[in-house]
Write a protein that holds these residues in place. Structure first.
Motif, PDB file in Angstrom:
ATOM      1  N   GLN B  31      67.306  70.831  34.945  1.00  0.00           N
ATOM      2  CA  GLN B  31      67.967  71.827  35.787  1.00  0.00           C
ATOM      3  C   GLN B  31      69.473  71.808  35.648  1.00  0.00           C
ATOM      4  O   GLN B  31      70.143  72.805  35.895  1.00  0.00           O
ATOM      5  N   SER B  32      70.010  70.648  35.298  1.00  0.00           N
ATOM      6  CA  SER B  32      71.462  70.486  35.259  1.00  0.00           C
ATOM      7  C   SER B  32      71.820  69.769  33.973  1.00  0.00           C
ATOM      8  O   SER B  32      71.058  68.919  33.496  1.00  0.00           O
ATOM      9  N   PHE B  34      75.155  68.044  31.578  1.00  0.00           N
ATOM     10  CA  PHE B  34      76.475  67.457  31.713  1.00  0.00           C
ATOM     11  C   PHE B  34      77.005  67.024  30.360  1.00  0.00           C
ATOM     12  O   PHE B  34      76.246  66.574  29.494  1.00  0.00           O
ATOM     13  N   TYR B  36      79.856  64.368  28.885  1.00  0.00           N
ATOM     14  CA  TYR B  36      80.736  63.255  29.191  1.00  0.00           C
ATOM     15  C   TYR B  36      81.500  62.865  27.938  1.00  0.00           C
ATOM     16  O   TYR B  36      80.991  62.960  26.828  1.00  0.00           O
ATOM     17  N   PRO B  44      81.655  56.321  30.509  1.00  0.00           N
ATOM     18  CA  PRO B  44      81.684  57.785  30.332  1.00  0.00           C
ATOM     19  C   PRO B  44      82.468  58.477  31.437  1.00  0.00           C
ATOM     20  O   PRO B  44      82.421  58.073  32.599  1.00  0.00           O
ATOM     21  N   LEU B  46      83.128  62.291  33.135  1.00  0.00           N
ATOM     22  CA  LEU B  46      82.581  63.642  33.211  1.00  0.00           C
ATOM     23  C   LEU B  46      83.618  64.680  32.793  1.00  0.00           C
ATOM     24  O   LEU B  46      84.746  64.678  33.273  1.00  0.00           O
ATOM     25  N   SER B  49      80.009  70.264  33.768  1.00  0.00           N
ATOM     26  CA  SER B  49      78.627  70.391  34.185  1.00  0.00           C
ATOM     27  C   SER B  49      78.265  71.866  34.102  1.00  0.00           C
ATOM     28  O   SER B  49      79.127  72.740  34.279  1.00  0.00           O
ATOM     29  N   TYR B  51      74.855  74.659  35.013  1.00  0.00           N
ATOM     30  CA  TYR B  51      73.545  74.780  35.639  1.00  0.00           C
ATOM     31  C   TYR B  51      72.843  76.089  35.278  1.00  0.00           C
ATOM     32  O   TYR B  51      71.623  76.184  35.348  1.00  0.00           O
ATOM     33  N   LEU B  88      78.919  62.600  25.064  1.00  0.00           N
ATOM     34  CA  LEU B  88      77.533  62.399  25.478  1.00  0.00           C
ATOM     35  C   LEU B  88      77.039  63.607  26.251  1.00  0.00           C
ATOM     36  O   LEU B  88      77.716  64.115  27.151  1.00  0.00           O
ATOM     37  N   PHE B  92      69.382  66.675  33.434  1.00  0.00           N
ATOM     38  CA  PHE B  92      68.853  66.109  34.664  1.00  0.00           C
ATOM     39  C   PHE B  92      67.609  66.845  35.124  1.00  0.00           C
ATOM     40  O   PHE B  92      67.602  68.065  35.251  1.00  0.00           O
ATOM     41  N   GLN B  95      66.001  62.591  37.003  1.00  0.00           N
ATOM     42  CA  GLN B  95      66.825  61.510  36.475  1.00  0.00           C
ATOM     43  C   GLN B  95      67.609  62.046  35.287  1.00  0.00           C
ATOM     44  O   GLN B  95      67.235  63.040  34.679  1.00  0.00           O
ATOM     45  N   LEU B  96      68.703  61.357  35.004  1.00  0.00           N
ATOM     46  CA  LEU B  96      69.531  61.768  33.873  1.00  0.00           C
ATOM     47  C   LEU B  96      68.953  61.213  32.580  1.00  0.00           C
ATOM     48  O   LEU B  96      68.699  60.011  32.479  1.00  0.00           O
ATOM     49  N   TRP B  98      69.889  60.895  28.598  1.00  0.00           N
ATOM     50  CA  TRP B  98      71.104  60.951  27.791  1.00  0.00           C
ATOM     51  C   TRP B  98      70.804  61.086  26.314  1.00  0.00           C
ATOM     52  O   TRP B  98      69.840  60.505  25.808  1.00  0.00           O
ATOM     53  N   GLY B  99      71.663  61.808  25.632  1.00  0.00           N
ATOM     54  CA  GLY B  99      71.695  61.754  24.187  1.00  0.00           C
ATOM     55  C   GLY B  99      72.456  60.520  23.748  1.00  0.00           C
ATOM     56  O   GLY B  99      73.088  59.842  24.568  1.00  0.00           O
ATOM     57  N   ALA B 100      72.404  60.238  22.463  1.00  0.00           N
ATOM     58  CA  ALA B 100      73.077  59.052  21.931  1.00  0.00           C
ATOM     59  C   ALA B 100      74.561  59.294  21.698  1.00  0.00           C
ATOM     60  O   ALA B 100      75.316  58.355  21.440  1.00  0.00           O
TER      61      ALA B 100
END
Lengths: 115, 108
Positions: B31-32, B34, B36, B44, B46, B49, B51, B88, B92, B95-96, B98-100
């Motif tokens: 849904q969200s 981000f 970083y 990291p 921010l 963001s 949406y 990065l 979300f 839970q978040l 993450w990409g590498a």
């Protein structure tokens, strides 16, 4: 206005020991998440706590545990340390809202070295 | 398995040019999103963001989201050497994830 604070910033431990990492979220934020970041990789989710309850757990062994206190600060505990636990441990603070989260803000991290 | 994928780079861009960073995600329930920025040895930070589908601009940064294609991008205009870092992407859904990260190098 204080951001997310983590302590200690650096730590060296030997294999088999245990470690406790601490995090204080941004004032007003009730959710704290913990991440492990190994060099060259993105953060890996360990735990999320909201209102002192565990809301999520990543794929980490039971040696990893955490808790959140009434003031919303949090501790991450790791028992029986292995060399592979050496990483940057990140705490993120966020306010949980319906349908998503606000942005997560990170502390400066704790650099854990296991020797 | 929920995943966020980024090209690891390094992506080298001349100073003053536009840097384009891309990210795809597998979880359609996300849904969200981000972006970083992470400097070596630091945590990291921010940047943006987003949406909703479309573009979101903040200074030199523009985030773009296409939920149908499960694609998120970050454009950095007028790139500066101080923009050199790992970027990065995170998605979300409870839970978040993450990409590498993509390592960006801005060449003076």
């Amino acid at each position: 206005d204080a951001g997310v604070t983590q302590s200690p910033t650096h730590l060296i431990k030997t294999r088999g020991q245990h470690v406790t990492l601490r995090c204080s979220p941004i004032s007003g934020h009730k959710s704290v998440s913990w991440y492990q970041q190994v060099l060259g990789q993105g953060p890996q989710f360990i735990f999320q706590y909201y209102e002192k309850e565990e809301r999520g757990r990543g794929n980490f062994p039971d040696r990893f545990s955490a808790r959140q206190f009434p003031n919303y600060s949090s501790e991450l505990n790791v028992n029986a340390l292995l060399l592979g636990d050496s990483a940057l441990y990140l705490c993120a603070s966020s306010t949980l809202v319906t349908g998503g989260i606000t942005e997560a803000f990170f502390g400066q991290g704790t650099r854990l070295t296991v020797v | 398995q929920k995943e966020v994928e980024q090209n690891s780079g390094p992506l080298s861009v001349p100073e003053g040019a536009i840097a384009s960073l891309n990210c795809t995600y597998s979880d359609r329930g996300s849904q969200s999103f981000f972006w970083y920025r992470q400097y070596s040895g630091k945590s990291p930070e921010l940047i943006m963001s987003i949406y909703s589908n479309g573009d979101k601009e903040d200074g030199r940064f523009t985030a773009q989201l296409n939920k149908a294609s499960q694609y998120v991008s970050l454009l950095i205009r007028d790139s500066q050497p101080s923009d050199s870092a790992t970027y990065l992407c995170a998605a979300f859904n409870y839970q978040l994830i993450w990409g590498a990260g993509t390592k960006l190098i801005i060449k003076p």
